[in-house]
Design a protein around this motif. Structure first.
Motif, PDB file in Angstrom:
ATOM      1  N   ASP A 252       3.951  -9.748  -1.024  1.00  0.00           N
ATOM      2  CA  ASP A 252       5.556  -9.549  -1.477  1.00  0.00           C
ATOM      3  C   ASP A 252       5.489  -9.147  -2.985  1.00  0.00           C
ATOM      4  O   ASP A 252       6.126  -8.274  -3.224  1.00  0.00           O
ATOM      5  N   GLU A 253       4.616  -9.806  -3.606  1.00  0.00           N
ATOM      6  CA  GLU A 253       4.413  -9.440  -5.196  1.00  0.00           C
ATOM      7  C   GLU A 253       4.121  -7.895  -5.280  1.00  0.00           C
ATOM      8  O   GLU A 253       4.565  -7.205  -6.223  1.00  0.00           O
ATOM      9  N   VAL A 254       2.967  -7.529  -4.577  1.00  0.00           N
ATOM     10  CA  VAL A 254       2.583  -6.151  -4.813  1.00  0.00           C
ATOM     11  C   VAL A 254       3.745  -5.139  -4.440  1.00  0.00           C
ATOM     12  O   VAL A 254       3.998  -4.170  -5.004  1.00  0.00           O
ATOM     13  N   LEU A 255       4.529  -5.277  -3.237  1.00  0.00           N
ATOM     14  CA  LEU A 255       5.445  -4.772  -2.857  1.00  0.00           C
ATOM     15  C   LEU A 255       6.438  -4.601  -3.918  1.00  0.00           C
ATOM     16  O   LEU A 255       7.062  -3.313  -4.289  1.00  0.00           O
ATOM     17  N   ALA A 256       6.957  -5.519  -4.566  1.00  0.00           N
ATOM     18  CA  ALA A 256       7.937  -5.694  -5.698  1.00  0.00           C
ATOM     19  C   ALA A 256       7.529  -5.009  -6.908  1.00  0.00           C
ATOM     20  O   ALA A 256       8.132  -4.307  -7.341  1.00  0.00           O
ATOM     21  N   CYS A 257       6.188  -4.928  -7.332  1.00  0.00           N
ATOM     22  CA  CYS A 257       5.652  -4.379  -8.454  1.00  0.00           C
ATOM     23  C   CYS A 257       5.621  -2.898  -8.121  1.00  0.00           C
ATOM     24  O   CYS A 257       6.150  -2.102  -9.039  1.00  0.00           O
ATOM     25  N   LEU A 258       5.214  -2.297  -6.817  1.00  0.00           N
ATOM     26  CA  LEU A 258       5.461  -0.998  -6.349  1.00  0.00           C
ATOM     27  C   LEU A 258       6.683  -0.461  -6.862  1.00  0.00           C
ATOM     28  O   LEU A 258       6.951   0.590  -7.178  1.00  0.00           O
ATOM     29  N   ASP A 259       7.645  -1.037  -6.135  1.00  0.00           N
ATOM     30  CA  ASP A 259       9.095  -0.595  -6.316  1.00  0.00           C
ATOM     31  C   ASP A 259       9.494  -0.420  -7.665  1.00  0.00           C
ATOM     32  O   ASP A 259      10.138   0.325  -8.178  1.00  0.00           O
ATOM     33  N   SER A 260       8.913  -1.419  -8.658  1.00  0.00           N
ATOM     34  CA  SER A 260       9.233  -1.360 -10.098  1.00  0.00           C
ATOM     35  C   SER A 260       8.507  -0.270 -10.838  1.00  0.00           C
ATOM     36  O   SER A 260       8.951  -0.077 -11.979  1.00  0.00           O
TER      37      SER A 260
ATOM     38  N   PRO B  60       2.781  13.469 -13.690  1.00  0.00           N
ATOM     39  CA  PRO B  60       1.394  14.346 -13.695  1.00  0.00           C
ATOM     40  C   PRO B  60       0.011  13.727 -13.656  1.00  0.00           C
ATOM     41  O   PRO B  60      -0.846  14.015 -13.163  1.00  0.00           O
ATOM     42  N   ALA B  61      -0.122  12.453 -14.594  1.00  0.00           N
ATOM     43  CA  ALA B  61      -1.390  11.745 -14.640  1.00  0.00           C
ATOM     44  C   ALA B  61      -1.665  11.038 -13.671  1.00  0.00           C
ATOM     45  O   ALA B  61      -2.801  10.490 -13.379  1.00  0.00           O
ATOM     46  N   VAL B  62      -0.535  10.394 -12.859  1.00  0.00           N
ATOM     47  CA  VAL B  62      -0.653   9.284 -11.967  1.00  0.00           C
ATOM     48  C   VAL B  62      -1.262   9.855 -10.599  1.00  0.00           C
ATOM     49  O   VAL B  62      -0.578  10.882 -10.158  1.00  0.00           O
ATOM     50  N   VAL B  63      -1.963   9.288  -9.875  1.00  0.00           N
ATOM     51  CA  VAL B  63      -2.731   9.635  -8.490  1.00  0.00           C
ATOM     52  C   VAL B  63      -2.558   8.690  -7.491  1.00  0.00           C
ATOM     53  O   VAL B  63      -2.646   9.009  -6.342  1.00  0.00           O
ATOM     54  N   GLY B  64      -2.028   7.506  -7.982  1.00  0.00           N
ATOM     55  CA  GLY B  64      -1.689   6.450  -7.057  1.00  0.00           C
ATOM     56  C   GLY B  64      -1.842   5.163  -7.474  1.00  0.00           C
ATOM     57  O   GLY B  64      -1.845   5.113  -8.857  1.00  0.00           O
ATOM     58  N   CYS B  65      -2.004   4.090  -6.823  1.00  0.00           N
ATOM     59  CA  CYS B  65      -2.177   2.826  -7.153  1.00  0.00           C
ATOM     60  C   CYS B  65      -3.288   2.146  -6.418  1.00  0.00           C
ATOM     61  O   CYS B  65      -3.920   2.644  -5.570  1.00  0.00           O
ATOM     62  N   THR B  66      -3.747   1.091  -6.994  1.00  0.00           N
ATOM     63  CA  THR B  66      -4.807   0.143  -6.614  1.00  0.00           C
ATOM     64  C   THR B  66      -4.242  -1.277  -6.227  1.00  0.00           C
ATOM     65  O   THR B  66      -3.832  -1.886  -7.035  1.00  0.00           O
ATOM     66  N   VAL B  67      -4.756  -1.678  -4.959  1.00  0.00           N
ATOM     67  CA  VAL B  67      -4.277  -3.061  -4.731  1.00  0.00           C
ATOM     68  C   VAL B  67      -5.538  -3.922  -4.164  1.00  0.00           C
ATOM     69  O   VAL B  67      -6.404  -3.045  -3.573  1.00  0.00           O
ATOM     70  N   CYS B  68      -5.586  -5.112  -3.981  1.00  0.00           N
ATOM     71  CA  CYS B  68      -6.499  -5.860  -3.587  1.00  0.00           C
ATOM     72  C   CYS B  68      -5.893  -6.592  -2.150  1.00  0.00           C
ATOM     73  O   CYS B  68      -4.472  -6.619  -2.093  1.00  0.00           O
ATOM     74  N   PRO B  69      -6.583  -7.055  -1.472  1.00  0.00           N
ATOM     75  CA  PRO B  69      -6.306  -8.012  -0.167  1.00  0.00           C
ATOM     76  C   PRO B  69      -5.551  -9.072  -0.909  1.00  0.00           C
ATOM     77  O   PRO B  69      -5.503  -9.676  -1.872  1.00  0.00           O
ATOM     78  N   PRO B  70      -4.299  -9.689  -0.061  1.00  0.00           N
ATOM     79  CA  PRO B  70      -3.849 -10.867  -0.375  1.00  0.00           C
ATOM     80  C   PRO B  70      -4.799 -12.322  -0.571  1.00  0.00           C
ATOM     81  O   PRO B  70      -6.036 -11.986   0.237  1.00  0.00           O
ATOM     82  N   LYS B  71      -4.568 -12.718  -1.440  1.00  0.00           N
ATOM     83  CA  LYS B  71      -5.505 -13.962  -1.724  1.00  0.00           C
ATOM     84  C   LYS B  71      -5.462 -15.158  -0.689  1.00  0.00           C
ATOM     85  O   LYS B  71      -4.560 -15.472  -0.204  1.00  0.00           O
ATOM     86  N   GLY B  72      -6.635 -15.579  -0.289  1.00  0.00           N
ATOM     87  CA  GLY B  72      -6.861 -16.713   0.548  1.00  0.00           C
ATOM     88  C   GLY B  72      -7.995 -16.791   1.290  1.00  0.00           C
ATOM     89  O   GLY B  72      -8.412 -15.834   1.977  1.00  0.00           O
ATOM     90  N   SER B  73      -9.128 -17.844   1.239  1.00  0.00           N
ATOM     91  CA  SER B  73     -10.144 -17.706   1.929  1.00  0.00           C
ATOM     92  C   SER B  73     -10.076 -18.066   3.221  1.00  0.00           C
ATOM     93  O   SER B  73     -10.798 -17.761   3.967  1.00  0.00           O
TER      94      SER B  73
ATOM     95  N   ARG C  97       1.121  -3.187   5.221  1.00  0.00           N
ATOM     96  CA  ARG C  97       2.415  -3.190   4.728  1.00  0.00           C
ATOM     97  C   ARG C  97       2.583  -2.404   3.461  1.00  0.00           C
ATOM     98  O   ARG C  97       3.449  -1.802   3.201  1.00  0.00           O
ATOM     99  N   VAL C  98       1.465  -2.592   2.616  1.00  0.00           N
ATOM    100  CA  VAL C  98       1.364  -1.833   1.310  1.00  0.00           C
ATOM    101  C   VAL C  98       1.065  -0.291   1.717  1.00  0.00           C
ATOM    102  O   VAL C  98       1.847   0.373   1.044  1.00  0.00           O
ATOM    103  N   LEU C  99       0.168   0.043   2.435  1.00  0.00           N
ATOM    104  CA  LEU C  99      -0.227   1.258   2.662  1.00  0.00           C
ATOM    105  C   LEU C  99       1.107   2.125   3.675  1.00  0.00           C
ATOM    106  O   LEU C  99       1.237   3.148   3.000  1.00  0.00           O
TER     107      LEU C  99
END
Length: 256
Positions: free
Chosen positions: A97-105, A113-126, A139-141
């Motif tokens: 949810d935090e990732v999606l909110a950040c992407l929206d912002s 023209p310099a931006v080629v995309g975003c980088t994200v990690c898996p959600p946290k939790g062992s 959900r992010v992709l």
């Protein structure tokens, strides 16, 4: 040419850089960016580093608010574009949810023209299963951003299994790059087919030369924090490998 290759060619008309850097974020006071030093740093690495992650773990990416990231991008993107450096926006958050909110912002930067995309990690939790990790990343992709997935168990407390990465690669053509900083290299070493996803190593463990495809290793390139200070030396290793000077590359890798 498949959809992923078409997108990669569009985002990287000169080819995907072999050497990437999660840039340092320079401050002149608490939470006050040092624009001059940031620009100077970009000018210093630009001859050898043509791809950067902004922000990355090296640049306080896990601590920054969305507003902090926007301020940093506003400083970085114009000089990066002028210098021919491509930018992946680091969206380093602990849940989807935090990732999606950040992407929206960050949407206003998407067409820069310099931006080629975003980088994200898996959600946290062992405790997360591979199915839960895959579902969260899907959900992010689904948002459609050209996306780099970042294996960073030191923070997320889990790892994407090779099969999980392969399933995401098969399902989402906008999954264009995979970075692994685990040091275990389980995805790259598995030999799993990723349908053209560009593979970069982010770990310093085990040196550099042996990991490159030019030395029969499993990675296409590197995304290294040490490129902030040693871009010339790292670029030299890659150029030696590309030129077939394997022993020279290994010697320089050992020195580093």
């Amino acid at each position: 040419m498949n959809e992923r290759q078409q997108l990669q060619s569009k985002q990287f008309p000169l080819g995907i850089p072999h050497l990437w850097c999660p840039i340092l974020t320079h401050f002149e006071a608490a939470r006050k960016l040092d624009d001059k030093r940031i620009r100077s740093h970009l000018q210093d690495i630009a001859p050898r580093v043509k791809g950067i992650l902004v922000p990355g773990s090296t640049g306080e990416g896990w601590e920054m608010s969305d507003a902090d990231i926007r301020a940093l991008l506003a400083t970085v993107l114009e000089p990066a574009h002028e210098l021919g450096i491509r930018v992946l926006i680091g969206v380093l958050k602990t849940n989807v949810d935090e990732v999606l909110a950040c992407l929206d912002s960050m949407d206003r930067f998407r067409s820069h023209p310099a931006v080629v995309g975003c980088t994200v990690c898996p959600p946290k939790g062992s405790e997360l299963t591979q199915a839960e990790i895959r579902s969260g990343l899907a959900r992010v992709l689904t948002q459609g951003w050209p996306t780099a997935l970042y294996q960073l168990p030191q923070v997320t407390q889990n790892e994407m299994a090779p099969e999980t990465v392969a399933l995401l690669a098969h399902e989402f053509s906008n999954f264009i790059l995979f970075k692994d900083t685990s040091g275990t290299d389980c995805v790259a070493m598995s030999g799993v087919e990723l349908d053209g996803v560009y593979m970069v190593r982010g770990s310093e463990k085990g040196g550099y030369a042996m990991w490159s495809r030019d030395a029969n290793g499993p990675y296409d390139g590197f995304l290294l924090s040490t490129a902030n200070a040693f871009s010339r030396q790292l670029d030299g290793v890659l150029r030696d490998l590309e030129g077939g000077r394997i022993e020279q590359a290994r010697a320089n890798s050992q020195m580093l």
